[in-house]
Design an enzyme around this catalytic site. Structure first.
Site, PDB file in Angstrom:
ATOM      1  N   ASP A 167       4.414   0.794  11.926  1.00 40.33           N
ATOM      2  CA  ASP A 167       3.222   0.113  11.405  1.00 40.33           C
ATOM      3  C   ASP A 167       3.129  -1.329  11.880  1.00 40.33           C
ATOM      4  O   ASP A 167       2.080  -1.954  11.748  1.00 40.33           O
ATOM      5  CB  ASP A 167       3.202   0.137   9.874  1.00 40.33           C
ATOM      6  CG  ASP A 167       3.059   1.545   9.341  1.00 40.33           C
ATOM      7  OD1 ASP A 167       3.305   1.743   8.143  1.00 40.33           O
ATOM      8  OD2 ASP A 167       2.734   2.442  10.134  1.00 40.33           O
ATOM      9  N   ARG A 198      -1.733  15.120  11.752  1.00 45.19           N
ATOM     10  CA  ARG A 198      -0.761  14.667  10.728  1.00 45.19           C
ATOM     11  C   ARG A 198      -0.237  15.926  10.034  1.00 45.19           C
ATOM     12  O   ARG A 198      -0.647  16.276   8.942  1.00 45.19           O
ATOM     13  CB  ARG A 198      -1.422  13.715   9.736  1.00 45.19           C
ATOM     14  CG  ARG A 198      -1.939  12.440  10.385  1.00 45.19           C
ATOM     15  CD  ARG A 198      -0.829  11.511  10.865  1.00 45.19           C
ATOM     16  NE  ARG A 198      -0.118  10.868   9.787  1.00 45.19           N
ATOM     17  CZ  ARG A 198      -0.491   9.728   9.211  1.00 45.19           C
ATOM     18  NH1 ARG A 198      -1.582   9.130   9.608  1.00 45.19           N
ATOM     19  NH2 ARG A 198       0.204   9.207   8.232  1.00 45.19           N
ATOM     20  N   ARG A 233      -8.465  -0.821   4.329  1.00 46.12           N
ATOM     21  CA  ARG A 233      -7.614   0.220   3.712  1.00 46.12           C
ATOM     22  C   ARG A 233      -6.274  -0.370   3.278  1.00 46.12           C
ATOM     23  O   ARG A 233      -5.668   0.077   2.318  1.00 46.12           O
ATOM     24  CB  ARG A 233      -7.370   1.358   4.706  1.00 46.12           C
ATOM     25  CG  ARG A 233      -8.582   2.230   4.995  1.00 46.12           C
ATOM     26  CD  ARG A 233      -8.171   3.420   5.827  1.00 46.12           C
ATOM     27  NE  ARG A 233      -6.937   3.980   5.291  1.00 46.12           N
ATOM     28  CZ  ARG A 233      -5.972   4.510   6.056  1.00 46.12           C
ATOM     29  NH1 ARG A 233      -6.105   4.547   7.369  1.00 46.12           N
ATOM     30  NH2 ARG A 233      -4.887   4.998   5.513  1.00 46.12           N
ATOM     31  N   LYS A 238       0.838  -1.200   0.000  1.00 43.53           N
ATOM     32  CA  LYS A 238       0.000   0.000   0.000  1.00 43.53           C
ATOM     33  C   LYS A 238       0.878   1.258   0.000  1.00 43.53           C
ATOM     34  O   LYS A 238       0.667   2.172  -0.791  1.00 43.53           O
ATOM     35  CB  LYS A 238      -0.883   0.014   1.248  1.00 43.53           C
ATOM     36  CG  LYS A 238      -1.571   1.358   1.520  1.00 43.53           C
ATOM     37  CD  LYS A 238      -2.454   1.326   2.740  1.00 43.53           C
ATOM     38  CE  LYS A 238      -1.703   1.629   3.995  1.00 43.53           C
ATOM     39  NZ  LYS A 238      -1.404   3.061   4.241  1.00 43.53           N
ATOM     40  N   ASN A 239       1.905   1.275   0.859  1.00 44.63           N
ATOM     41  CA  ASN A 239       2.673   2.504   1.041  1.00 44.63           C
ATOM     42  C   ASN A 239       3.696   2.743  -0.060  1.00 44.63           C
ATOM     43  O   ASN A 239       4.394   3.747  -0.057  1.00 44.63           O
ATOM     44  CB  ASN A 239       3.321   2.513   2.420  1.00 44.63           C
ATOM     45  CG  ASN A 239       2.283   2.643   3.512  1.00 44.63           C
ATOM     46  OD1 ASN A 239       1.112   2.923   3.215  1.00 44.63           O
ATOM     47  ND2 ASN A 239       2.669   2.397   4.739  1.00 44.63           N
ATOM     48  N   CYS A 256      -5.811  12.356  11.496  1.00 46.59           N
ATOM     49  CA  CYS A 256      -6.400  11.018  11.301  1.00 46.59           C
ATOM     50  C   CYS A 256      -6.420  10.352  12.678  1.00 46.59           C
ATOM     51  O   CYS A 256      -6.115  10.975  13.697  1.00 46.59           O
ATOM     52  CB  CYS A 256      -5.577  10.213  10.301  1.00 46.59           C
ATOM     53  SG  CYS A 256      -4.089   9.541  11.025  1.00 46.59           S
TER      54      CYS A 256
HETATM   55  C1  EPZ Z   1       3.935   7.065   6.076  1.00 48.88           C
HETATM   56  O1  EPZ Z   1       3.126   8.062   6.676  1.00 48.88           O
HETATM   57  C2  EPZ Z   1       3.048   5.822   5.983  1.00 48.88           C
HETATM   58  N1  EPZ Z   1       1.897   6.104   5.128  1.00 48.88           N
HETATM   59  C3  EPZ Z   1       2.598   5.419   7.384  1.00 48.88           C
HETATM   60  O2  EPZ Z   1       1.849   4.211   7.251  1.00 48.88           O
HETATM   61  C4  EPZ Z   1       3.835   5.134   8.232  1.00 48.88           C
HETATM   62  O3  EPZ Z   1       3.415   4.835   9.556  1.00 48.88           O
HETATM   63  C5  EPZ Z   1       4.740   6.368   8.243  1.00 48.88           C
HETATM   64  O4  EPZ Z   1       5.074   6.741   6.891  1.00 48.88           O
HETATM   65  C6  EPZ Z   1       6.038   6.115   8.996  1.00 48.88           C
HETATM   66  O5  EPZ Z   1       6.711   5.047   8.407  1.00 48.88           O
HETATM   67  C7  EPZ Z   1       2.047   6.047   3.786  1.00 48.88           C
HETATM   68  O6  EPZ Z   1       3.121   5.804   3.276  1.00 48.88           O
HETATM   69  C8  EPZ Z   1       0.815   6.301   2.976  1.00 48.88           C
HETATM   70  P1  EPZ Z   1       5.930  10.505   8.156  1.00 48.88           P
HETATM   71  P2  EPZ Z   1       3.652   9.607   6.723  1.00 48.88           P
HETATM   72  O7  EPZ Z   1       5.801  11.724   7.304  1.00 48.88           O
HETATM   73  O8  EPZ Z   1       4.291   9.934   5.430  1.00 48.88           O
HETATM   74  C9  EPZ Z   1       5.378  13.815  11.537  1.00 48.88           C
HETATM   75  C10 EPZ Z   1       0.036   2.752   7.612  1.00 48.88           C
HETATM   76  O9  EPZ Z   1      -0.408   2.222   8.643  1.00 48.88           O
HETATM   77  N2  EPZ Z   1       5.400  14.793  10.435  1.00 48.88           N
HETATM   78  O10 EPZ Z   1       7.200   9.732   8.093  1.00 48.88           O
HETATM   79  O11 EPZ Z   1       2.540  10.463   7.180  1.00 48.88           O
HETATM   80  C11 EPZ Z   1       4.121  12.945  11.500  1.00 48.88           C
HETATM   81  O12 EPZ Z   1       3.039  13.586  12.160  1.00 48.88           O
HETATM   82  C12 EPZ Z   1       0.453   4.216   7.627  1.00 48.88           C
HETATM   83  O13 EPZ Z   1       0.221   2.159   6.518  1.00 48.88           O
HETATM   84  C13 EPZ Z   1       5.465  16.154  10.739  1.00 48.88           C
HETATM   85  O14 EPZ Z   1       5.473  16.543  11.910  1.00 48.88           O
HETATM   86  O15 EPZ Z   1       4.740   9.491   7.863  1.00 48.88           O
HETATM   87  C14 EPZ Z   1       4.560  11.702  12.224  1.00 48.88           C
HETATM   88  O16 EPZ Z   1       4.453  11.920  13.623  1.00 48.88           O
HETATM   89  C15 EPZ Z   1       0.191   4.872   8.971  1.00 48.88           C
HETATM   90  N3  EPZ Z   1       5.478  17.061   9.717  1.00 48.88           N
HETATM   91  C16 EPZ Z   1       6.043  11.583  11.840  1.00 48.88           C
HETATM   92  O17 EPZ Z   1       6.429  12.884  11.381  1.00 48.88           O
HETATM   93  C17 EPZ Z   1       5.457  16.667   8.403  1.00 48.88           C
HETATM   94  O18 EPZ Z   1       5.494  17.538   7.501  1.00 48.88           O
HETATM   95  C18 EPZ Z   1       6.336  10.562  10.748  1.00 48.88           C
HETATM   96  O19 EPZ Z   1       5.553  10.935   9.664  1.00 48.88           O
HETATM   97  C19 EPZ Z   1       5.395  15.288   8.109  1.00 48.88           C
HETATM   98  C20 EPZ Z   1       5.375  14.376   9.150  1.00 48.88           C
END
Ligand code: EPZ
Length: 430
Positions: free
Chosen positions: A311, A127, A403, A28-29, A122
């Site tokens: 995850d 997020r 999902r 998915k990711n 979410c």
């Molecule tokens: C991706 O989410 C994945 N989703 C998530 O999988 C996964 O848990 C996550 O990466 C970490 O590996 C997809 O790929 C669609 P991040 P993403 O940006 O991109 C903070 C699942 O279950 N942050 O690495 O949103 C954020 O709030 C999903 O399949 C900021 O503060 O993850 C989080 O606390 C859930 N500012 C942390 O960083 C930003 O601009 C990591 O987020 C961006 C992120």
């Protein structure tokens, strides 16, 4: 799985051991950013092994809204982005899936304009997308946040060095896609190293873009390369693989997963090995053998790749509920990623949570119960717990699970689980 999703339940009779071999669905990711990337090329993209997921359907609705043709041809998804005619994503489509913000970079690269409603939060907590917006602004995008909308113009993006304050997966992907439309070279420093980023790079290069370094902390993109039709096979889903390994570890038995790269799972298999499982890996396969009733996995700290994946936290936790010893989880990525704990405690689990720390103490027995999925991976944890609970577990709100899991009932039943999808009776015709 279809039907009245919101009324459907998954029912599990606990106690079965798991045996057999499974090919893991597409990731998915990986496929979600690739679907956004497909609009960079005004032509044809074929995605082999694209998983049938509700998040994929949400992306397909966005692509069609933008003017692309999208059709399933068997297990392949075929996209023709030549007819792209819009640059906006309306609120109702953005609300379906907050990670649709990754379309921002590719829409800007293709059209120079973008208008998206703010993706909002979410189940896992706020997020924020500050790093996404900072990276795009550094490339020259003008982004106004007003009335819950992002109104963006980027007539002339110019490549440059961009340093991310933390290795955000989404911000890395958004910057890569926008940089494909920027003049000159962009260097992303402190980029995310997840395997899905490398799969996105492979897709972009297959399309004619010039991207290198994915998998390391520094990714270089040469923008404005001529693109051509591309056919890409989506990498297998390492989190789905982790889920089924955790299920077999908990239930006991022996399963073999095909097409999975063991290095993508090594922190998960290390934890399962510490808890008492035997793991064997070969080219494109991982075998797990377990007597069930695991013991402590020690302390599990989630971290950006190659650390333990956030995850997989919930499903590993579920695998450790029935057994001996205590495991300490430290969730370092998301603020609110223990929503599954209350539901697991309804089944007799012994879990105590304080802020980012959860302590799981193994108990002799779990009890089947009526539970509800709270989010995608929390729902998957209920599947694992149901396999090792005495009696019947009925899981509601399974739309969360759908999902990211193509058909967990099909997959777990194939391995010997006593599991079924319970659809609501057809509505009586007036
Ligand atoms: C991706 O989410 C994945 N989703 C998530 O999988 C996964 O848990 C996550 O990466 C970490 O590996 C997809 O790929 C669609 P991040 P993403 O940006 O991109 C903070 C699942 O279950 N942050 O690495 O949103 C954020 O709030 C999903 O399949 C900021 O503060 O993850 C989080 O606390 C859930 N500012 C942390 O960083 C930003 O601009 C990591 O987020 C961006 C992120």
């Amino acid at each position: 799985m279809g039907g009245g999703i919101h009324m459907s339940h998954i029912t599990i009779q606990g106690g079965s051991r798991l045996e057999g071999t499974l090919a893991v669905q597409g990731a998915k990711n990986s496929v979600l950013p690739i679907l956004a990337a497909a609009i960079l090329h005004p032509g044809r993209t074929v995605l082999r092994g694209c998983p049938h997921l509700s998040d994929v359907e949400s992306s397909i609705r966005i692509l069609r809204h933008l003017g692309c043709r999208v059709d399933w041809e068997g297990g392949d998804l075929v996209i023709d982005a030549s007819g792209l005619s819009r640059w906006d994503i309306p609120d109702h489509l953005m609300r379906e899936m907050r990670s649709s913000v990754v379309f921002l970079g590719s829409i800007l690269a293709r059209t120079g304009w973008a208008e998206l409603s703010h993706p909002g939060g979410c189940e896992l907590g706020p997020r924020p997308i500050d790093m996404h917006l900072s990276a795009l602004r550094q490339l020259g995008a003008n982004i106004r946040e007003e009335g819950g909308f992002l109104r963006c113009t980027a007539q002339h993006m110019t490549g440059r060095e961009i340093t991310l304050s933390m290795p955000s997966v989404g911000a890395t992907e958004n910057a890569m896609l926008a940089a494909c439309g920027a003049q000159g070279e962009t260097v992303l420093v402190n980029a995310a190293r997840e395997p899905e980023i490398a799969d996105l790079q492979a897709f972009l290069c297959g399309m004619g873009c010039q991207v290198k370094g994915a998998g390391s902390s520094t990714i270089c993109i040469q923008g404005r390369q001529p693109t051509h039709d591309v056919c890409h096979t989506v990498m297998p889903d390492r989190i789905v693989a982790a889920t089924y390994l955790a299920a077999a570890a908990a239930a006991g038995g022996e399963i073999e997963l095909r097409q999975i790269q063991h290095s993508h799972l090594s922190t998960v298999t290390a934890a399962l090995h510490a808890a008492g499982c035997q793991i064997y890996s070969g080219p494109g396969q991982t075998v797990l053998r377990s007597e069930g009733r695991l013991h402590s996995a020690g302390t599990v700290r989630t971290a950006p790749y190659p650390g333990f994946p956030t995850d997989a936290q919930a499903v590993l936790m579920a695998a450790l509920l029935r057994g001996q010893g205590a495991t300490v989880f430290v969730e370092n990525i998301f603020e609110n990623r223990y929503r599954h704990v209350d539901e697991l405690c309804r089944m007799g689990a012994d879990i105590s949570v304080a802020d980012r720390v959860a302590v799981v103490t193994g108990v002799p027995r779990l009890y089947g119960a009526d539970v509800r999925a709270t989010d995608l991976r929390g729902g998957a944890a209920l599947l694992v717990a149901g396999l090792i609970a005495d009696g019947t577990t009925r899981i509601g709100d399974i739309h969360h699970i759908q999902r990211g899991y193509e058909d967990p009932v099909r997959d777990l039943a194939a391995l010997g689980a006593d599991i079924a999808l319970e659809e609501p009776p057809p509505a009586a015709h007036q």
